[in-house]
Write a protein that holds these residues in place. Sequence first.
Motif, short mmCIF file in Angstrom:
data_model
loop_
_atom_site.label_atom_id
_atom_site.label_comp_id
_atom_site.label_asym_id
_atom_site.label_seq_id
_atom_site.Cartn_x
_atom_site.Cartn_y
_atom_site.Cartn_z
N GLY A 131 -2.19 38.86 -24.63
CA GLY A 131 -2.95 39.20 -23.45
C GLY A 131 -2.55 38.47 -22.17
N ALA A 132 -1.48 37.71 -22.20
CA ALA A 132 -1.08 36.91 -21.03
C ALA A 132 -0.50 37.76 -19.91
N ILE A 133 0.15 38.85 -20.26
CA ILE A 133 0.77 39.68 -19.23
C ILE A 133 0.47 41.15 -19.48
N SER A 134 0.65 41.94 -18.46
CA SER A 134 0.66 43.39 -18.59
C SER A 134 1.63 43.90 -17.54
N LEU A 135 2.65 44.57 -17.99
CA LEU A 135 3.66 45.07 -17.06
C LEU A 135 3.17 46.34 -16.38
N ARG A 136 3.60 46.52 -15.15
CA ARG A 136 3.37 47.74 -14.37
C ARG A 136 4.68 47.97 -13.63
N ALA A 137 5.18 49.19 -13.64
CA ALA A 137 6.48 49.43 -13.02
C ALA A 137 6.50 50.79 -12.34
N ALA A 138 7.44 50.91 -11.39
CA ALA A 138 7.61 52.18 -10.69
C ALA A 138 9.08 52.37 -10.34
N VAL A 139 9.49 53.64 -10.31
CA VAL A 139 10.83 54.02 -9.90
C VAL A 139 10.68 54.98 -8.73
N ALA A 140 11.40 54.70 -7.65
CA ALA A 140 11.43 55.59 -6.48
C ALA A 140 12.87 55.73 -6.04
N VAL A 141 13.14 56.78 -5.28
CA VAL A 141 14.52 57.06 -4.87
C VAL A 141 14.55 57.37 -3.38
N GLY A 142 15.66 57.01 -2.74
CA GLY A 142 15.85 57.31 -1.33
C GLY A 142 16.76 56.29 -0.68
N GLU A 143 16.96 56.47 0.61
CA GLU A 143 17.82 55.56 1.38
C GLU A 143 17.10 54.24 1.62
N CYS A 144 17.82 53.16 1.44
CA CYS A 144 17.25 51.86 1.77
C CYS A 144 18.33 50.96 2.36
N LEU A 145 17.89 49.97 3.06
CA LEU A 145 18.78 49.00 3.66
C LEU A 145 18.86 47.81 2.72
N ASP A 146 20.01 47.61 2.10
CA ASP A 146 20.22 46.55 1.12
C ASP A 146 20.91 45.38 1.81
N PHE A 147 20.28 44.23 1.80
CA PHE A 147 20.84 43.03 2.41
C PHE A 147 21.64 42.24 1.38
N GLY A 148 22.68 42.88 0.87
CA GLY A 148 23.61 42.20 -0.03
C GLY A 148 23.02 41.61 -1.28
#
Length: 182
Positions: free
Chosen positions: A72-89
Motif C-alpha cells: 500500500g505504499a505506492i499507487s502508480l498513475r500514468a498517461a501517454v500523450a502525443v504532439g510537438e514539444c520543445l525538448d531541452f536536451g
Amino acid sequence: IPPVLTPLLPWLLQFKEFALQATNSMGGSCMTAVQKRTFPAAFCIMPSCALAFEALVMIYKWAQKPGQFPEGAISLRAAVAVGECLDFGGNNAFGDPVNTAFKLAEDVAKPWEILVQEPAFDQIMPEKTSLWGFERKQLEISHVMLKYWAVQWLSATAREVAEQLELVVLVAQSNTQVLVGA
C-alpha cells in the motif's frame, strides 16, 4: 525531502532507476529535471506512443512484484500523450502533450490506471490495445475537452494480459539467448 517521503526514499530511488532503464530500453529518455528531484514521478519522452505504452507495461509489472514496495505504499498513475514539444536536451520539455500527460496522470487517473490521450491511442497498434480492456472516456477540465482511453492495471483483464506478456517475454529472451549463442 517532504517528511512523508523520507521512509519511502529507497523505493522512490529504485522506481526512478527502473523507469529510466525501461524508458532507455525503448529508445526514450527521462527528463533529468524530474529524475533528480525526490518528486515521486518520472517524466519521459519516447520515440513513439507504442513504445511509451510498452515502457509503462514494464514499469507497472516491475512495481507489482511482491516485495518491491511496502504494501500500500505506492499507487502508480500514468498517461501517454502525443504532439510537438520543445525538448531541452533531455533536461526538460514543454508543450501541449507535456501538459496533457501531466493533467491526465496527476488529476484524472485513478490509482494503478494508465490513461492514453485519444490521438496517442490511435498510434498504438490495435493488437496491443484490444487485449487490455481499454475504456473510452472524456472529461472537460478548465473548458478543455480531454478525450482519452483508460485501462485499470489491477483489473482481471489487465492482469491476465500481463501474465501472458511475461510468458512471451521469457520465450523471446530464451530465443534471443539461443540465437546469440549460436
